[in-house]
Design an enzyme around this catalytic site. Structure first.
Site, PDB file in Angstrom:
ATOM      1  CE1 TYR A  64      -3.383  -2.585  -0.134  1.00 16.09           C
ATOM      2  CE2 TYR A  64      -4.005  -2.054   2.114  1.00 16.09           C
ATOM      3  CZ  TYR A  64      -4.213  -2.769   0.960  1.00 16.09           C
ATOM      4  OH  TYR A  64      -5.251  -3.659   0.889  1.00 16.09           O
ATOM      5  CE  LYS A 113       1.293 -18.814   1.731  1.00 14.29           C
ATOM      6  NZ  LYS A 113       0.472 -19.962   2.126  1.00 14.29           N
ATOM      7  CG  ASP A 125      -2.516 -20.027   3.592  1.00 10.52           C
ATOM      8  OD1 ASP A 125      -1.843 -19.763   4.621  1.00 10.52           O
ATOM      9  OD2 ASP A 125      -2.120 -20.807   2.712  1.00 10.52           O
ATOM     10  CG  ASP A 154      -7.320  -3.391   3.891  1.00 11.96           C
ATOM     11  OD1 ASP A 154      -8.273  -3.039   4.618  1.00 11.96           O
ATOM     12  OD2 ASP A 154      -7.216  -3.036   2.706  1.00 11.96           O
ATOM     13  CG  ASP A 191     -13.120  -5.240   5.287  1.00 16.41           C
ATOM     14  OD1 ASP A 191     -12.645  -4.382   6.056  1.00 16.41           O
ATOM     15  OD2 ASP A 191     -13.741  -4.946   4.242  1.00 16.41           O
TER      16      ASP A 191
END
Ligand code: ATP
Length: 343
Positions: free
Chosen positions: A124, A169, A202, A226, A230
């Site tokens: 980002y 990850k 994951d 992010d 959500d």
């Protein structure tokens, strides 16, 4: 102490949520003698239309001159507003709590977790280029960025159930996630009283649905955080209840997790709780920053009034299965604060 709060009402449902939140803040002044000077600052799509820029210098000046900022969601210009403000004020920790609330359908009972997301780095950062049909983005991760967000997460865990899981990850992104994981591991050594573990992103996305009640504090990089936040907001009953904080060493901005919800804007039916709980987080931050017990009391009162209003279940917006307007729910929460104080 008198606090100056910069208020960005934002776009879409933002101004409606702000009106309801102001009812709660003025009730706090009345009940606890808290002194809050709310100063409006413009930003977002509406501001862009009016002034030609989504984040005018005047707004930045108002924020710099305030103790904290409460912000509604903004629309298309979100990246030009919040992403810039996060960089400008070096707000490195994005804190997003998700907990089960009464009468709100959640995937599981007894969920009480917080996602601490690094807020200034990663994809980002916006370092992207395209040449001849090839697009490149840079994933910038620094030891300093990882270390400060990790410390924030461990300090927070000490005030909670003392568990931190670092989500990454590193088996695939060996260098960037590797640095994040290694730094979290190093920081964990300074917190022997906090249980530390790691999880691939994951698996974490799956476990947030399968066994969300097991999480306490999750610390992760910007993009993963992010997406996971959500998800966790939905797991506990929806975006309308989800508050967030952007925290730096000197300044902080508090805002709902969600966007400006153009599908329901202007109807006066948005849930104001995401912004009211963001205001409660702001009061908690002010309490710690300025060692002010009254702000902590105010934050607790707002949280309790939200819980009791949901328990009562009489005044609820449509996303919670009711028929009340945004402003009516704000007024009920303010009224509940008064009832709690009088009891
Ligand atoms: P963004 O990309 O800016 O995050 P978005 O387009 O993904 O925004 P949101 O604006 O976050 O979407 O809204 C997603 C859904 O959640 C919409 O259907 C919206 O009406 C609903 N929603 C969001 N906030 C609220 C709220 N406070 N009260 C009720 N419904 C909400």
């Amino acid at each position: 102490m008198r606090y100056r709060i910069a208020l960005i009402r934002g776009d879409g449902i933002g101004p409606e949520q702000a009106e309801a939140t102001l009812l709660v803040l003025s009730k706090l002044e009345e009940l606890l003698g808290l002194e809050l000077e709310v100063v409006d600052a413009e930003a977002g799509d509406g501001c862009m239309k009016k002034t030609g820029t989504p984040l005018p210098d005047e707004t930045i000046r108002i924020l710099k001159d305030s103790h904290a900022c409460l912000k509604g969601p903004v629309g298309e210009t979100a990246a030009d507003v919040i992403v810039r403000l996060r960089q400008m004020f070096d707000l490195y920790a994005n804190v997003r709590p998700a907990r089960s609330l009464p009468n709100v359908p959640a995937l599981k009972p007894n969920i009480d977790l917080v996602i601490v997301r690094e807020n200034t780095e990663d994809l980002y950062k916006g370092y992207e280029w395209e040449f001849d049909g090839v697009a490149i983005g840079i994933r910038l991760i620094t030891r300093r960025g990882c270390e400060r967000v990790a410390r924030y997460a461990f300090e927070l865990a000490r005030r909670r159930r003392r568990r931190v899981v670092a989500v990454h990850k590193a088996n695939v992104m060996r260098i960037t996630c590797g640095l994040f994981a290694r730094t979290c591991r190093e920081v964990s050594k300074d917190y022997p009283d906090v249980a530390y573990s790691e999880m691939y992103v994951d698996a974490a996305a799956m476990d947030l649905i399968r066994r969300p009640e097991q999480f306490d504090v999750i610390v992760t990089t910007n993009v993963f955080g992010d997406i996971l936040s959500d998800e966790s907001a939905q797991v506990v009953g929806g975006l309308g209840l989800a508050p967030a904080a952007n925290i730096g060493d000197e300044y902080a901005i508090f805002e709902p997790v969600h966007g400006c919800a153009p599908d329901i804007a202007g109807k006066g039916i948005a849930n104001p709780i995401s912004m009211i709980l963001s205001a409660a987080m702001m009061l908690e931050w002010l309490a710690a920053r300025y060692s002010d017990a009254r702000c902590l009391e105010a934050s607790k009162l707002v949280n309790e009034a939200v819980v009791r209003t949901l328990e009562e279940g009489k005044v609820l917006t449509p996303d919670l299965g009711g028929r009340a307007k945004t402003i009516e729910l704000g007024a009920r929460i303010a009224g509940m604060m008064e009832e709690i104080r009088r009891a």
